[in-house]
Design a protein around this motif. Structure first.
Motif, PDB file in Angstrom:
ATOM      1  N   ALA A   7      -1.310   5.311  -4.227  1.00 24.17           N
ATOM      2  CA  ALA A   7      -1.225   3.921  -3.763  1.00 24.17           C
ATOM      3  C   ALA A   7      -2.357   3.606  -2.785  1.00 24.17           C
ATOM      4  CB  ALA A   7       0.130   3.673  -3.105  1.00 24.17           C
ATOM      5  N   GLY A  21      -5.596   2.955  -4.464  1.00 19.67           N
ATOM      6  CA  GLY A  21      -5.539   1.842  -5.405  1.00 19.67           C
ATOM      7  C   GLY A  21      -5.309   2.225  -6.841  1.00 19.67           C
ATOM      8  N   TRP A  22      -4.886   3.469  -7.098  1.00 17.51           N
ATOM      9  CA  TRP A  22      -4.640   3.891  -8.472  1.00 17.51           C
ATOM     10  C   TRP A  22      -3.210   3.604  -8.915  1.00 17.51           C
ATOM     11  CZ3 TRP A  22      -7.248   9.389  -7.929  1.00 17.51           C
ATOM     12  CH2 TRP A  22      -8.610   9.202  -7.737  1.00 17.51           C
ATOM     13  N   ASP A  43       0.377   0.974  -7.767  1.00 15.20           N
ATOM     14  CA  ASP A  43       0.898  -0.081  -6.900  1.00 15.20           C
ATOM     15  C   ASP A  43       2.367   0.199  -6.613  1.00 15.20           C
ATOM     16  OD1 ASP A  43       1.229  -2.371  -5.447  1.00 15.20           O
ATOM     17  OD2 ASP A  43       1.493  -3.666  -7.212  1.00 15.20           O
ATOM     18  N   ASN A  44       2.668   0.515  -5.349  1.00 18.04           N
ATOM     19  CA  ASN A  44       4.036   0.776  -4.914  1.00 18.04           C
ATOM     20  C   ASN A  44       4.727   1.789  -5.826  1.00 18.04           C
ATOM     21  OD1 ASN A  44       6.362   0.555  -3.396  1.00 18.04           O
ATOM     22  ND2 ASN A  44       7.122  -1.233  -4.531  1.00 18.04           N
TER      23      ASN A  44
END
Length: 578
Positions: A220, A223-224, A226-227
């Motif tokens: 996360a 940026g690979w 999301d949540n």
């Protein structure tokens, strides 16, 4: 020849040990899938009883293991080799240190390296003041210093001595031969091996869960993802499980040594990077401060129990000290056996120093670098760490977020977490296979794969059951699984001591010691012009410098005598002792 003295390269599966343990774990899985709320409630109730009524057992035994290991290293038993006389170690010292460090505490250092010191700095332990860097660092070192490594040391010593010095099977139960005799092959011995497998599995599960949580947080952060939710964590667990099973079936020399050496290099690179771009001067100042605080507070922290704290303090003890001791205990079967495998030929003194002092020193440097950086960022107002809401798996990435090359450093952390786990968990699978196959040095691939897959399944179940609090179910089962094995470890210490008292080197030393005493007494009576001189026995018990020099030469004489006699010390076909 007694069955517990044979050490086969391969052996048939033990249907009782394997069958009972597998049935218990599979039953646990079915229970969790069918009635997760009931399993969670029962586990919480058992945990509450353990921490409330038996927390003292974890606290006392942890300190007892430190005292026992140090006393062995400093005593006359320290020179005893963990193998045949004159046998050289199989691995170079640098590889030996890398393997034991990677297998022993890699996940813990990555997960708590920044979070532990920062949490204790913001939210002080019971009776301490918040904002005190000495308290924060001493508490962190207390949980990750001599105490856990002493736990590994006593189990590793007992197994290495039993297996490589006395030629017994590579089983936990074989260590108990001085206490159980022939019953080591009976119900008592099988229960010990079952408990060892059970503790190993849930200790590995705890590490797998922590590793998955931290990798998910890292994905996360860069940026690979999301949540990341439960499905992603399960997928991470599946990938890690496949990796450590593949490493396990490749063998110790090919898999674990290779991974451990790589991991050591990557860990050094990460630590040097943070040290260089972080608060370098503050970290350097923090090292002597941490060392002094740890040395000053270790006895007081060792005595801290529910008798000295209030209800909030009891909760803190359960969530930190008792959880740590339980987690390390669950790791002792496989880390201890792994340490025994890679330490053949080293002396007891060398083993204890290598296992306790070197990793504790590295841990001190590691926590100063990462914990010190986190604390400085907090005091500078860069981080807004809230102990009540902060996620432990996020903290290291938050620290790196305020340093250069965040993306690269975060990716390196995820790689380290993965390899740290793989290098520890593959040894756990091998140990569970060894215990399932009557002490086989090379357990079959099918059994190793079975335990590896089952470990991944239990980890996925506990993470799914825990919901938003991913650590809750993991902590509960780690402590529950550790309780019976603490008792096993205490018995191992007693058995090891009984064995060491009868070691050939100790017997020879005692005999030569008696001869020196007789010679000195005889010469003392003939001092002068032939008259008999009465010598006070108390005086003889306090020998002068000359007599101490004679005693120091006894050890050399013993080594020469035993080597010349060719006594079958450490023979693989039986107990060599008189």
């Amino acid at each position: 020849m007694n069955d517990h003295l044979t050490t086969p390269a391969r052996a048939r599966i033990d249907p009782t040990v394997f069958g009972v343990t597998a049935a218990l774990v599979v039953g646990f899985l079915i229970w969790g899938l069918a009635a997760p709320d009931n399993l969670s409630a029962v586990s919480a109730g058992i945990l509450g009883w353990i921490t409330g009524s038996l927390g003292w057992l974890f606290i006392l035994s942890a300190t007892g293991f430190v005292v026992f290991a140090v006393c062995l290293a400093l005593s006359k038993y320290g020179k005893i080799p963990l193998g045949k006389d004159g046998e050289r170690p199989e691995y170079r010292t640098i590889s030996w240190i890398a393997m034991m460090f990677s297998a022993g505490m890699g996940i813990g250092l990555m997960f708590f390296g920044s979070y532990g010191p920062l949490y204790h700095f913001v939210e002080a332990p019971p009776g301490m003041s918040a904002g005190d860097v000495r308290t924060a660092m001493a508490t962190t070192m207390f949980h990750c210093g001599f105490h856990p490594w002493a736990m590994y040391a006593v189990v590793g010593l007992a197994l290495a001595y039993s297996t490589y010095r006395l030629g017994r099977k590579q089983l936990m139960s074989a260590v108990f031969a001085p206490l159980l005799g022939e019953q080591t092959n009976g119900a008592g011995g099988k229960i010990i091996d079952i408990l060892a497998i059970f503790a190993t599995l849930f200790g590995t599960v705890a590490s797998l869960g922590l590793g998955a949580l931290q990798i998910g947080s890292g994905l996360a952060k860069v940026g690979w993802a999301d949540n990341p939710g439960t499905m992603l964590l399960v997928a991470i667990i599946a990938v890690l499980t496949a990796a450590f099973v593949a490493s396990a079936v490749s063998g110790v020399a090919k898999g674990i040594q290779w991974l451990s050496n790589i991991n050591m290099v990557l860990a050094i690179v990460l630590a040097v990077f943070v040290f260089a771009v972080g608060p370098t001067v503050f970290i350097l100042n923090l090292m002597p401060t941490t060392l002094g605080a740890y040395a000053n507070d270790i006895t007081a922290f060792s005595a801290r129990s529910s008798a000295t704290v209030d209800a909030a303090g009891e909760s803190w003890l359960a969530g930190w000290t008792i959880f740590y001791w339980a987690w390390w205990v669950t790791w002792t079967p496989f880390v201890g056996m792994f340490l025994a495998k890679i330490s053949k030929g080293r002396s007891i003194r060398e083993f204890v120093i290598g296992v306790m002092v070197v990793p504790t020193t590295v841990s001190l440097v590691w926590f100063c670098v990462f914990g010190g950086t986190a604390i400085r960022e907090q005091t500078d107002g860069v981080m807004g760490f809230d102990a009540a809401t902060a996620a432990s798996e996020d903290t290291l990435f938050q620290v790196l977020d305020h340093l250069p090359l965040t993306g690269i450093a975060s990716a390196l952390v995820m790689i380290l977490v993965a390899i740290f786990f793989v290098s520890g968990a593959d040894s756990a699978s091998l140990v569970m296979g060894t215990l399932s196959e009557r002490g086989a040095h090379e357990p079959s691939r099918s059994v190793t794969i079975f335990w590896g897959v089952l470990t991944g399944a239990v980890a996925a179940l506990l993470l799914a059951m825990s919901g938003d609090d991913g650590l809750n179910g993991i902590k509960q089962m780690a402590i529950i699984a550790a309780l019976p094995f603490v008792v096993v470890m205490i018995g191992m210490c007693l058995s090891l001591y009984l064995d060491l008292r009868r070691d050939p080197l100790i017997v020879a030393r005692s005999q030569l010691d008696d001869q020196v005493d007789q010679h000195i007494r005889a010469q003392a009576e003939k001092i002068g012009t032939g008259e008999i001189v009465v010598v006070d026995p108390v005086t003889l018990e306090r020998p002068p410098r000359t007599r101490r020099r004679i005693r120091r030469r006894i050890d050399t004489t013993i080594d020469i005598t035993v080597a010349a006699d060719g006594a079958p010390v450490g023979a693989a076909d039986g107990d060599p002792r008189p």
